[in-house]
Design a protein around this motif. Sequence first.
Motif, PDB file in Angstrom:
ATOM      1  N   ARG A 111      41.213  35.862  41.288  1.00  0.00           N
ATOM      2  CA  ARG A 111      40.638  36.349  42.456  1.00  0.00           C
ATOM      3  C   ARG A 111      39.321  36.790  42.182  1.00  0.00           C
ATOM      4  O   ARG A 111      38.881  36.960  40.805  1.00  0.00           O
ATOM      5  N   ILE A 112      38.292  37.056  42.935  1.00  0.00           N
ATOM      6  CA  ILE A 112      36.993  37.436  42.885  1.00  0.00           C
ATOM      7  C   ILE A 112      36.587  38.624  43.548  1.00  0.00           C
ATOM      8  O   ILE A 112      37.005  38.882  44.671  1.00  0.00           O
ATOM      9  N   VAL A 113      36.055  39.758  43.197  1.00  0.00           N
ATOM     10  CA  VAL A 113      35.489  40.832  43.761  1.00  0.00           C
ATOM     11  C   VAL A 113      33.978  40.864  43.356  1.00  0.00           C
ATOM     12  O   VAL A 113      33.600  40.741  42.310  1.00  0.00           O
ATOM     13  N   LEU A 126      38.734  47.525  44.647  1.00  0.00           N
ATOM     14  CA  LEU A 126      39.476  46.916  43.438  1.00  0.00           C
ATOM     15  C   LEU A 126      40.482  48.041  43.096  1.00  0.00           C
ATOM     16  O   LEU A 126      41.572  47.251  42.758  1.00  0.00           O
ATOM     17  N   HIS A 127      40.273  49.116  43.134  1.00  0.00           N
ATOM     18  CA  HIS A 127      41.286  50.093  42.682  1.00  0.00           C
ATOM     19  C   HIS A 127      42.350  49.885  43.604  1.00  0.00           C
ATOM     20  O   HIS A 127      43.578  49.971  42.928  1.00  0.00           O
ATOM     21  N   SER A 128      42.126  49.908  44.742  1.00  0.00           N
ATOM     22  CA  SER A 128      43.234  49.624  45.960  1.00  0.00           C
ATOM     23  C   SER A 128      43.853  48.442  45.647  1.00  0.00           C
ATOM     24  O   SER A 128      45.236  48.537  45.799  1.00  0.00           O
ATOM     25  N   ARG A 129      43.561  47.213  45.413  1.00  0.00           N
ATOM     26  CA  ARG A 129      44.108  46.026  45.232  1.00  0.00           C
ATOM     27  C   ARG A 129      44.950  46.216  43.857  1.00  0.00           C
ATOM     28  O   ARG A 129      46.226  45.956  43.959  1.00  0.00           O
ATOM     29  N   LEU A 130      44.711  46.940  42.800  1.00  0.00           N
ATOM     30  CA  LEU A 130      45.320  46.996  41.493  1.00  0.00           C
ATOM     31  C   LEU A 130      46.483  47.896  41.778  1.00  0.00           C
ATOM     32  O   LEU A 130      47.484  47.538  41.430  1.00  0.00           O
ATOM     33  N   GLN A 131      46.044  49.083  42.515  1.00  0.00           N
ATOM     34  CA  GLN A 131      47.445  49.986  42.636  1.00  0.00           C
ATOM     35  C   GLN A 131      48.131  49.243  43.584  1.00  0.00           C
ATOM     36  O   GLN A 131      49.712  49.396  43.273  1.00  0.00           O
ATOM     37  N   ALA A 132      48.043  48.392  44.522  1.00  0.00           N
ATOM     38  CA  ALA A 132      49.076  47.769  45.200  1.00  0.00           C
ATOM     39  C   ALA A 132      49.806  46.973  44.469  1.00  0.00           C
ATOM     40  O   ALA A 132      51.004  46.586  44.967  1.00  0.00           O
ATOM     41  N   ASP A 133      49.265  46.211  43.298  1.00  0.00           N
ATOM     42  CA  ASP A 133      50.019  45.383  42.523  1.00  0.00           C
ATOM     43  C   ASP A 133      50.800  46.188  41.296  1.00  0.00           C
ATOM     44  O   ASP A 133      51.390  45.462  40.268  1.00  0.00           O
ATOM     45  N   HIS A 134      50.547  47.628  41.388  1.00  0.00           N
ATOM     46  CA  HIS A 134      51.244  48.573  40.440  1.00  0.00           C
ATOM     47  C   HIS A 134      50.614  48.140  38.957  1.00  0.00           C
ATOM     48  O   HIS A 134      51.329  48.476  37.953  1.00  0.00           O
TER      49      HIS A 134
END
Length: 210
Positions: A111-113, A126-134
């Motif tokens: 993915r690209i941010v 980015l933080h929200s995406r990573l948190q959603a992926d644990h």
Amino acid sequence: MSKECALDPDRLFSDPDRCAHICVDMQRMFAEPTPWHAPWMVRVIPAIAALVEQQAARTIFSRFIPADRPESAPGAWQAYYSRWPMMTQAVLPPDLLDIIPALSIFSPPARIVDKQVYSPWLSGALHSRLQADHVHTLVVTGGETEICVLATVMGAIDLGYRVVIVSDGVCSSADETHDAMLAIYRSRFGQQLAVLDMAEVLSAWAPQPR
């Protein structure tokens, strides 16, 4: 403050599905002959490509997106872009913002941010995406060691991630500051990050059988 690494490299990847790879700003505008050319980038491409190929679905590429023009940038960034007006979006060919071809072939699933400053964390996306992926552990590669990589690493530490910096997967335009920054990472942040070489990362973070 302890100068010894408290992170056990063997345990960093004990839960591989909770690890992610942040590849910082491996873009054509830094790889090709522009005023922002980073000649060292070519040296780290093979190592980074090996990791991206192994962990494409867990890789996020960050892209530095310049201001449209100097006067549209906020605050002190206006002086920055007045120094390099040829690197603003009004002038720069848009395809130079792309991830280099040797890595972009892995996106998707990588993915690209996008970001407009050195740090990829300010928007919170980015933080929200990573948190959603644990995700709890971040492997960091890319450039430059003492600028955008530094901003990525420090933001990750502040947010509580465990960080692995790949020593032969980060690059700079200057030997002295690159070497000094790696020394600082090792000596001052040993409780929160580990500096490993790519062979160690590829071995420890191997794909798991399904």
